[in-house]
Design a protein around this motif. Structure first.
Motif, short mmCIF file in Angstrom:
data_model
loop_
_atom_site.label_atom_id
_atom_site.label_comp_id
_atom_site.label_asym_id
_atom_site.label_seq_id
_atom_site.Cartn_x
_atom_site.Cartn_y
_atom_site.Cartn_z
N ILE A 1 26.23 -5.43 17.29
CA ILE A 1 25.89 -4.64 16.09
C ILE A 1 24.46 -4.90 15.63
O ILE A 1 23.77 -3.99 15.18
N GLU A 2 23.99 -6.15 15.77
CA GLU A 2 22.62 -6.47 15.32
C GLU A 2 21.59 -5.58 16.02
O GLU A 2 20.61 -5.14 15.41
N ASP A 3 21.82 -5.31 17.31
CA ASP A 3 20.89 -4.45 18.06
C ASP A 3 20.95 -3.01 17.54
O ASP A 3 19.94 -2.32 17.43
N LEU A 4 22.17 -2.54 17.22
CA LEU A 4 22.32 -1.19 16.70
C LEU A 4 21.64 -1.06 15.34
O LEU A 4 20.99 -0.05 15.06
N ILE A 5 21.78 -2.09 14.50
CA ILE A 5 21.15 -2.09 13.19
C ILE A 5 19.63 -2.02 13.32
O ILE A 5 18.95 -1.28 12.61
N GLU A 6 19.11 -2.77 14.30
CA GLU A 6 17.65 -2.74 14.52
C GLU A 6 17.18 -1.34 14.92
O GLU A 6 16.16 -0.85 14.45
N ALA A 7 17.95 -0.69 15.78
CA ALA A 7 17.61 0.67 16.20
C ALA A 7 17.76 1.64 15.02
O ALA A 7 16.94 2.54 14.83
N TYR A 8 18.80 1.43 14.22
CA TYR A 8 19.03 2.27 13.03
C TYR A 8 17.85 2.15 12.07
O TYR A 8 17.35 3.15 11.54
N GLU A 9 17.40 0.92 11.84
CA GLU A 9 16.28 0.70 10.93
C GLU A 9 14.98 1.27 11.46
O GLU A 9 14.05 1.54 10.71
N ALA A 10 14.94 1.49 12.78
CA ALA A 10 13.76 2.12 13.40
C ALA A 10 13.88 3.65 13.39
O ALA A 10 13.03 4.34 13.94
N PHE B 1 24.04 7.50 18.21
CA PHE B 1 24.41 6.39 19.09
C PHE B 1 25.51 6.83 20.04
O PHE B 1 26.46 7.50 19.64
N GLY B 2 25.38 6.43 21.31
CA GLY B 2 26.35 6.80 22.32
C GLY B 2 27.12 5.61 22.84
O GLY B 2 26.54 4.57 23.17
N GLU B 3 28.44 5.75 22.92
CA GLU B 3 29.31 4.70 23.47
C GLU B 3 30.18 5.32 24.56
O GLU B 3 30.52 6.50 24.49
N PRO C 1 26.26 2.19 9.15
CA PRO C 1 26.16 3.11 8.02
C PRO C 1 26.86 4.44 8.30
O PRO C 1 27.00 4.86 9.45
N SER C 2 27.28 5.10 7.24
CA SER C 2 28.11 6.30 7.37
C SER C 2 27.37 7.51 7.91
O SER C 2 27.99 8.49 8.32
N ASP C 3 26.03 7.49 7.91
CA ASP C 3 25.29 8.66 8.40
C ASP C 3 24.99 8.58 9.91
O ASP C 3 24.30 9.44 10.45
N VAL C 4 25.55 7.57 10.58
CA VAL C 4 25.39 7.49 12.05
C VAL C 4 26.21 8.61 12.70
O VAL C 4 27.33 8.90 12.29
N ARG C 5 25.62 9.26 13.69
CA ARG C 5 26.31 10.30 14.47
C ARG C 5 26.76 9.66 15.78
O ARG C 5 25.94 9.31 16.62
#
Length: 222
Positions: free
Chosen positions: A30-39, A44-46, A60-64
């Motif tokens: 999750i820390e990596d995703l948060i860093e990308a989100y903050e950028a 995001f794809g899984e 965050p709720s606005d992630v697609r």
């Protein structure tokens, strides 16, 4: 190199301003995703339902959220409440299950039809004739809770750029052919999801609207 720097490098190399980036975050913490989100990343794809399930409430709720892996029918119900786009719909059976689960929640689910464009047998997907036949069938017209947003395809894993380009070009040609049918059920048919870390520049040149990039952003997977 940081995720922020990797993202800047990837985005500065984009050749098509109309193409959007899906950050493939599978196996990443999750820390990596948060860093990308903050950028600035919101898509995001899984590729695994279980991972998508536990990551979704942590972000965050606005992630697609994009489901980019092979999806089994019995797991559709777990992601239907929140998924933004399902990339790899490769059978009528799966399409019907997505419709069924969407109906239960009164939610229209956006999907892409996966087309088999690679020379390898390991990739899933419809062939061109199957896609055209499906979209003009009565069974398709009965799917009230599915929105077909476009097509997805994965090129052959090869260093032969001409072959990769030819496969992407074929997918884009099929996309254009379907749009010319002007089917009323396909009012939102606008996406061509093709291109990953190794071939996204070629994909963009051939008309991709969504590229799925993981290792070039987050580094090699575990």
């Amino acid at each position: 190199m940081s995720i922020q720097n990797n993202l800047t490098q990837v985005q500065s190399s984009f050749k098509n301003p109309n193409c959007r980036l899906v950050a493939v975050s599978k196996t990443k913490p999750i820390e990596d995703l948060i860093e990308a989100y903050e950028a600035g990343i919101r898509d995001f794809g899984e590729n695994k339902v279980q991972e998508l399930q536990w990551k979704q409430p942590e972000m965050p709720s606005d992630v697609r959220w994009h489901m980019i892996g092979h999806l089994q029918s019995n797991k559709v119900k777990y992601i239907v409440p929140f998924v933004y786009l399902i990339h790899g719909v490769d059978s009528l059976k799966l399409l019907k299950e997505i419709n069924k689960q969407g109906k239960k929640l009164d939610r229209k689910i956006s999907v892409l039809l996966q087309v088999h464009i690679a020379a390898e047998d390991t990739k899933f997907g419809f062939d061109s004739e199957e896609v055209l036949s499906l979209l003009q069938s009565e069974e398709f017209q009965e799917l009230s809770h599915v929105t077909i947003k476009g097509l997805m395809g994965m090129a052959t894993f090869t260093e032969n750029e001409d072959q990769v380009r030819k496969e992407f070009r074929g997918l884009k040609a099929l996309f254009d052919q379907i749009n010319q049918l002007a089917l009323p059920e396909l009012k939102e048919f606008e996406e061509v999801s093709m291109g990953m870390s190794g071939d996204y520049l070629i994909a963009q040149e051939e008309g991709s609207t969504l590229v799925r990039i993981g290792s070039a952003i987050f580094g090699a997977r575990n």
